[in-house]
Design a protein around this motif. Structure first.
Motif, short mmCIF file in Angstrom:
data_model
loop_
_atom_site.label_atom_id
_atom_site.label_comp_id
_atom_site.label_asym_id
_atom_site.label_seq_id
_atom_site.Cartn_x
_atom_site.Cartn_y
_atom_site.Cartn_z
N GLU A 110 79.84 71.29 38.81
CA GLU A 110 80.74 72.11 39.61
C GLU A 110 80.50 73.57 39.24
N VAL A 111 80.22 74.41 40.25
CA VAL A 111 80.02 75.84 40.00
C VAL A 111 80.85 76.64 41.01
N CYS A 112 81.26 77.82 40.58
CA CYS A 112 81.94 78.76 41.46
C CYS A 112 81.19 80.09 41.39
N GLY A 113 81.26 80.86 42.45
CA GLY A 113 80.56 82.14 42.49
C GLY A 113 81.27 83.13 43.39
N HIS A 114 80.88 84.38 43.22
CA HIS A 114 81.52 85.46 43.96
C HIS A 114 80.43 86.38 44.48
N MET A 115 80.46 86.74 45.78
CA MET A 115 79.41 87.56 46.36
C MET A 115 79.36 88.96 45.76
N GLN A 116 80.48 89.44 45.25
CA GLN A 116 80.51 90.80 44.74
C GLN A 116 80.15 90.90 43.25
N ASP A 117 79.60 89.82 42.69
CA ASP A 117 79.16 89.85 41.30
C ASP A 117 78.01 88.87 41.15
N ALA A 118 76.78 89.40 41.13
CA ALA A 118 75.59 88.55 41.08
C ALA A 118 75.51 87.77 39.77
N LEU A 176 79.33 94.46 52.55
CA LEU A 176 79.14 93.36 53.50
C LEU A 176 78.13 92.35 52.99
N SER A 177 77.01 92.84 52.43
CA SER A 177 75.91 91.95 52.05
C SER A 177 76.05 91.41 50.63
N GLY A 178 77.00 91.92 49.86
CA GLY A 178 77.12 91.49 48.48
C GLY A 178 76.22 92.26 47.53
N LEU A 179 75.44 93.21 48.07
CA LEU A 179 74.56 93.99 47.20
C LEU A 179 75.34 94.96 46.33
N VAL A 218 71.81 73.60 47.95
CA VAL A 218 72.92 73.97 48.82
C VAL A 218 73.12 75.47 48.69
N ASP A 219 73.10 76.17 49.83
CA ASP A 219 73.27 77.62 49.83
C ASP A 219 74.38 77.98 50.81
N VAL A 220 75.37 78.73 50.33
CA VAL A 220 76.51 79.15 51.15
C VAL A 220 76.46 80.67 51.29
N PHE A 221 76.47 81.15 52.53
CA PHE A 221 76.40 82.59 52.75
C PHE A 221 77.31 82.98 53.90
N ASN A 222 77.29 84.29 54.23
CA ASN A 222 78.21 84.87 55.22
C ASN A 222 79.66 84.73 54.76
N ILE A 223 79.88 84.99 53.47
CA ILE A 223 81.22 84.96 52.91
C ILE A 223 81.81 86.36 52.99
N TYR A 224 82.90 86.51 53.69
CA TYR A 224 83.52 87.83 53.87
C TYR A 224 84.10 88.33 52.55
N GLY A 225 84.55 87.44 51.73
CA GLY A 225 85.12 87.82 50.45
C GLY A 225 85.76 86.60 49.80
N PHE A 250 69.46 82.01 43.83
CA PHE A 250 70.06 82.32 45.12
C PHE A 250 70.66 83.73 45.04
N ARG A 251 70.16 84.66 45.86
CA ARG A 251 70.59 86.05 45.78
C ARG A 251 71.35 86.51 47.01
N ALA A 252 71.07 85.93 48.15
CA ALA A 252 71.78 86.33 49.36
C ALA A 252 73.02 85.47 49.59
N GLY A 253 73.14 84.41 48.84
CA GLY A 253 74.28 83.52 48.99
C GLY A 253 74.65 82.92 47.65
N ILE A 254 75.56 81.99 47.67
CA ILE A 254 76.00 81.28 46.47
C ILE A 254 75.46 79.86 46.57
N GLY A 255 74.60 79.47 45.64
CA GLY A 255 73.92 78.19 45.79
C GLY A 255 73.87 77.39 44.51
N MET A 256 73.42 76.16 44.68
CA MET A 256 73.26 75.26 43.54
C MET A 256 72.25 74.19 43.93
#
Length: 541
Positions: free
Chosen positions: A89-97, A200-203, A71-78, A104-110
């Protein structure tokens, strides 16, 4: 020889006898064992309280197959993203790899492995999107293809940043070379848009956060968007020819930039709802800006200012992207971040092209002005100033290489009488005829100089006086022959030429010119229409 030495050094190891591989000599090992567990961000009650109602990804008919599911979740504005299934159960934040699964590097996945026949859904939740049209995308499938698509997204995002940084570096070198403020401004534009794309990209959080965003990422995003729209609008206005087409519009453009700057500074004070309205309004405003730029560029091209085509080419992808957003394009929703970055990178590339072409035009104009300043307007020959520079170069080269250098100083005989009898128009024809005759008889057109009035200087590098004398005699005869083609009754054009050769004692060109000039006057006193060698006077003396 230097390259041969380098090749020999490179081949020496291959020529040495084979040896038994040894650990430490034939193997490079880096890093060390660790007891650190894979970083997983725990879904704390505080995080869960900020998430909206979870979205359920239902199992297929008959339950899960028992195969791993990615499961990959992307296009997260914030904000945070939660993925859950069963007791995982996992949680993730685009602004902290560091808070995300490393696969999963472009999105938050599991990756989950439901039991065969299990019908429990996979739960996905995220914080309320800031903009209504900016909705997250969830991709479900086998781990390998899902991770490959995620990697491809990362490659596109990093490639866009790499191109922008390369353009900025190139412009910075251009600034150091030309000291043009336009290059420095372009570097600042690139820096701003690189920051925008990174957020924007989480980079900005890869591999570790290098921008202190945290939960303020949406605020940063809106603020940087406002600044980016202001700068892009200004650049597009210049590229579209708005500065020349509507000079008075400069005040409006500056006013818009100031207003967007105020918006950017005010974003930290906005509530979440006001921030969302602001973000949507900025997108709509930029769509209007793109439409106005397209209209300005079209009018400029119609008026004959074809450089405005650069503005059209730069703004069309941005405009199409905004229109696709308004129409709710499914493709844009899925690849929103990548589309935005590619469009912005295209804008930067076209801006760089326009900037460098403008610099090329300035250089061409400068060269043309320099050419005009160094050229005699009537004959097209180098004038006295340019000719003396050329003679100075030849003199230095002759002294350095111990090669001979001769010059001929030519004066058209009785030129004042030609002007008085036939008029100045015919006198100009005679000057042009003599210039073309001399130009055809030398190695380079820069070796014939109009010194002023009816005087010409002929440069003969690499020629001693003995070799230069017959060449000057031939030119003198051609001057008379070619003047007959002017077809003016009774017109006879002759010339007196003084020849001088560079001597070892000459410290500069003044002595050389003086000997040639004296020899020319001796030719006139001796009856005109002849070549006189300066050495003859020295022999007499």
């Amino acid at each position: 020889m230097r390259w041969l030495f380098v090749l020999l050094v490179l081949w020496l190891p291959a020529l040495s006898p084979a040896q038994t591989p040894q650990v430490g000599r034939d193997l490079l090992q880096v890093g060390a064992a660790t007891d650190q567990q894979a970083p997983v961000r725990a879904c704390t009650p505080e995080i869960m309280a900020r998430l909206q109602e979870p979205v359920e990804i239902d199992a297929p008919a008959g339950g899960w197959s028992g195969a791993p599911q990615a499961v990959d979740v992307f296009n997260i504005y914030g904000g945070e993203v939660m993925i859950s299934h069963g007791d995982r159960e996992v949680c993730g934040h685009m602004q902290d790899a560091r808070t995300r699964d490393s696969r999963f590097r472009a999105g938050i996945g599991m990756v989950v492995v439901p039991r065969k026949g299990d019908t429990d859904p996979i739960l996905v939740a995220w914080e309320t999107p800031l903009k209504s049209r900016w909705i997250p995308t969830v991709r479900l499938g086998a781990p390998s293809p899902v991770q490959q698509i995620d990697t491809a997204r990362l490659l596109v995002r990093t490639a866009c940043l790499a191109v922008a940084l390369a353009l900025a570096l190139s412009a910075l070198m251009g600034f150091f070379t030309t000291r043009s403020r336009n290059f420095l401004m372009y570097v600042l534009v690139c820096a701003l848009l690189v920051t925008w794309q990174a957020i924007l990209s989480g980079l900005s959080g890869y591999p570790e956060p290098w921008l202190p965003l945290g939960r303020a990422a949406p605020v940063w995003m809106v603020a940087v968007s406002a600044l980016s729209y202001a700068v892009m609008g200004w650049v597009l206005w210049r590229m579209s020819g708005g500065r020349r087409l509507l000079p008075a519009s400069r005040r409006w453009v500056l006013g818009m930039m100031l207003a967007l700057l105020v918006v950017a500074l005010a974003t930290p004070l906005m509530s979440w709802q006001v921030l969302g309205w602001t973000a949507a309004a900025l997108d709509d405003l930029f769509t209007v800006i793109c439409l106005v730029i397209l209209l300005l560029a079209a009018v400029s091209v119609r008026a004959g200012r074809y450089t405005a085509v650069d503005g059209i080419v730069a703004v069309v992808p941005l405009l199409l992207m905004n229109l696709a957003d308004l129409l709710g394009s499914r493709l844009l929703v899925e690849y929103r971040v990548e589309v935005i970055q590619v469009a912005v990178t295209w804008f930067l590339m076209m801006s760089a092209y326009s900037l460098n072409r403008g610099l090329g035009q300035l250089r061409q104009q400068r060269d043309e002005m320099r050419q005009l300043a160094d050229t005699d307007t009537l004959t097209g020959l180098p004038n006295r100033r340019a000719g003396l520079r050329q003679l100075e170069r030849y003199l230095r080269d002759a002294k350095a290489s111990q090669q001979p250098l001769s010059i001929g100083f030519l004066d058209i005989d009785l030129f004042k009488q030609i002007n008085d009898r036939y008029g100045h128009d015919v006198g100009d024809e005679v000057l042009v005829s003599v210039a073309r005759t001399l130009e055809a008889g030398v190695r380079s057109r820069n070796d014939v100089i109009r010194m002023g009035g009816e005087e010409f200087l002929i440069l003969l590098p690499g020629n001693s006086a003995d070799h230069a004398l017959p060449r000057l005699e031939q030119l003198r005869e051609r001057v008379t022959q070619n003047s007959q083609a002017l077809q003016h009754a009774g017109l006879l054009v002759t010339a007196s030429i003084g020849l001088a050769e560079l001597e070892p004692d000459d410290q500069d060109m003044a002595a050389l010119l003086r000997r040639a000039d004296n020899a020319m006057y001796r030719a006139k006193r001796g009856g005109r229409n002849q070549v006189v060698d300066a050495r003859d006077e020295q022999q007499i003396a």
